[in-house]
Design a protein around this motif. Structure first.
Motif, short mmCIF file in Angstrom:
data_model
loop_
_atom_site.label_atom_id
_atom_site.label_comp_id
_atom_site.label_asym_id
_atom_site.label_seq_id
_atom_site.Cartn_x
_atom_site.Cartn_y
_atom_site.Cartn_z
N TYR A 144 0.62 -0.64 -0.47
CA TYR A 144 0.06 0.12 0.23
C TYR A 144 1.00 0.99 -0.26
CZ TYR A 144 -3.84 -3.24 1.81
OH TYR A 144 -4.59 -4.05 1.44
N GLY A 145 0.13 2.31 -0.95
CA GLY A 145 1.60 3.80 -0.81
C GLY A 145 2.10 3.66 -1.63
N THR A 146 3.34 4.62 -0.63
CA THR A 146 4.77 5.01 -2.11
C THR A 146 6.26 4.23 -0.97
OG1 THR A 146 3.14 6.24 -3.14
CG2 THR A 146 5.56 6.29 -3.67
N TYR A 147 6.22 3.51 -1.69
CA TYR A 147 7.74 3.34 -1.21
C TYR A 147 9.11 4.62 -1.60
CZ TYR A 147 11.47 1.11 0.49
OH TYR A 147 13.08 0.83 1.30
N ARG A 148 9.10 4.97 -0.20
CA ARG A 148 10.20 6.00 -0.54
C ARG A 148 11.67 5.22 0.29
NH1 ARG A 148 8.33 8.70 -4.95
NH2 ARG A 148 6.23 10.08 -4.58
N ARG A 149 12.97 6.19 -0.19
CA ARG A 149 14.30 5.79 0.71
C ARG A 149 14.21 5.78 1.91
NH1 ARG A 149 19.21 4.55 -1.41
NH2 ARG A 149 18.72 4.44 -4.03
N ARG A 174 -1.58 -0.23 -3.76
CA ARG A 174 -3.35 -0.19 -3.57
C ARG A 174 -2.91 1.10 -3.27
NH1 ARG A 174 -6.49 -4.92 -1.56
NH2 ARG A 174 -5.50 -6.47 -3.05
N PRO A 175 -3.78 1.93 -2.96
CA PRO A 175 -3.60 3.30 -2.35
C PRO A 175 -3.48 3.24 -1.01
CG PRO A 175 -5.27 3.75 -4.37
CD PRO A 175 -5.09 1.29 -3.93
N LEU A 176 -3.27 4.44 -0.37
CA LEU A 176 -2.84 4.59 1.31
C LEU A 176 -2.98 6.08 1.54
CD1 LEU A 176 -1.83 3.31 3.77
CD2 LEU A 176 0.36 4.38 3.66
N PHE A 178 -4.06 7.54 4.12
CA PHE A 178 -3.72 8.56 5.10
C PHE A 178 -1.44 8.20 5.35
CE2 PHE A 178 -4.90 4.50 6.42
CZ PHE A 178 -3.85 3.48 6.74
N GLY A 179 -1.25 9.33 5.87
CA GLY A 179 -0.15 8.86 6.01
C GLY A 179 0.81 7.99 7.40
N THR A 180 1.59 7.90 7.55
CA THR A 180 1.68 6.65 8.83
C THR A 180 3.94 6.65 8.43
OG1 THR A 180 2.08 4.68 9.88
CG2 THR A 180 1.54 5.36 7.58
N GLY A 181 4.15 6.76 9.73
CA GLY A 181 5.89 6.06 9.72
C GLY A 181 6.02 7.33 9.86
N TYR A 182 7.66 7.39 9.50
CA TYR A 182 8.86 8.31 9.10
C TYR A 182 8.24 9.35 8.35
CZ TYR A 182 10.94 5.46 13.05
OH TYR A 182 11.12 4.90 14.37
N ASN A 183 8.59 8.70 6.98
CA ASN A 183 8.01 9.18 5.53
C ASN A 183 6.50 9.60 5.35
OD1 ASN A 183 10.61 9.33 4.27
ND2 ASN A 183 10.24 7.35 3.81
N TRP A 184 5.97 10.60 6.88
CA TRP A 184 4.97 10.58 7.07
C TRP A 184 3.27 10.84 5.62
CZ3 TRP A 184 2.84 15.84 7.26
CH2 TRP A 184 4.38 17.10 7.15
N ARG A 185 3.64 11.95 5.29
CA ARG A 185 3.10 12.77 4.70
C ARG A 185 2.34 11.33 2.94
NH1 ARG A 185 7.95 15.42 4.12
NH2 ARG A 185 7.36 18.11 4.57
N THR A 187 1.65 10.99 0.55
CA THR A 187 2.29 10.45 -0.68
C THR A 187 3.26 9.65 -0.61
OG1 THR A 187 3.07 12.91 -0.92
CG2 THR A 187 1.25 12.27 -1.90
N ASP A 188 3.92 9.76 0.74
CA ASP A 188 5.39 9.28 0.51
C ASP A 188 5.00 8.43 1.35
OD1 ASP A 188 6.58 10.73 -0.83
OD2 ASP A 188 6.92 12.36 1.26
N SER A 189 4.53 7.76 2.21
CA SER A 189 3.80 6.24 3.50
C SER A 189 3.64 5.00 2.92
CB SER A 189 2.13 6.91 4.00
OG SER A 189 3.40 8.11 4.93
#
Length: 202
Positions: A144-149, A174-176, A178-185, A187-189
């Protein structure tokens, strides 16, 4: 403990009624006990915690246990109560968030192995268990979401395998919403849902 008020806050914000809170602890063998004296003796192998009794809006009764414990391999060698207790719970649904990538490291292998051994479902961001530790034949993955470094503080924990998975055109993430984790935005979570192919029954 500083975490208990936050648990109470979010329990209330999600529509739960807090009915009771009491201190508890795990003894050296992982057995749960009520605590009448919260003074901790030096050298004690007991693990302090709290029990919260909740009632959901639909009347469902819930119990939350929070324990404060060092889960490094070194500490679990002398204080293994958390591992013993979790093994009594049966198949698990595990959630890991903002875990400072500790289970990527060799010296957090005991808790990592326990999660992989006892979970039927595992939901985590990329700071949880590194992909290289999952026996691929045993697990089905949904991304889910987007994997950034990872953020600069954890740059060494970058996982090329996740980049490949998130760019798989045949099995799109799949879409996510909401934001979560260290990359909290938003579009980055990222979140990963790992489902055991053959569920544990007990």
């Amino acid at each position: 403990d500083g975490a208990v008020p936050l648990i109470m806050l979010f329990a209330a914000r999600t529509g739960n009624h807090l009915q009771a809170v009491r201190p508890v602890q795990l003894d050296a063998s992982g057995q749960l006990h009520e605590v009448t004296d919260t003074t901790r003796a030096p050298g004690s192998k007991a693990i302090p915690g709290a029990e919260l009794k909740l009632q959901a809006a639909d009347g469902t009764e819930k119990t939350i246990y929070y324990f404060s414990a060092d889960l490094s391999d070194w500490k679990l060698t002398t204080k293994s109560a958390p591992l013993a207790y979790v093994r009594t719970l049966g198949p698990l649904t595990t959630y890991v968030k903002s875990a400072t990538y500790l289970m990527h490291k060799s010296y957090f292998s005991k808790v990592r192995n326990l999660v992989l051994e006892r979970s039927n479902y595992l939901l985590q961001d990329d700071s949880g268990i590194a992909m290289k530790y999952f026996p691929k034949n045993n697990w089905q993955f949904t991304y889910y979401g987007t994997y950034r470094r990872p953020i600069n503080l954890f740059a060494k924990q970058y996982q090329p395998e996740l980049t490949t998975a998130y760019h798989d055109s045949l099995h799109r993430a799949r879409p996510l919403p909401f934001g979560t984790g260290y990359n909290w935005r938003q579009t980055d979570s990222n979140l990963l849902l790992a489902k055991r192919r053959t569920p544990l029954s007990k």
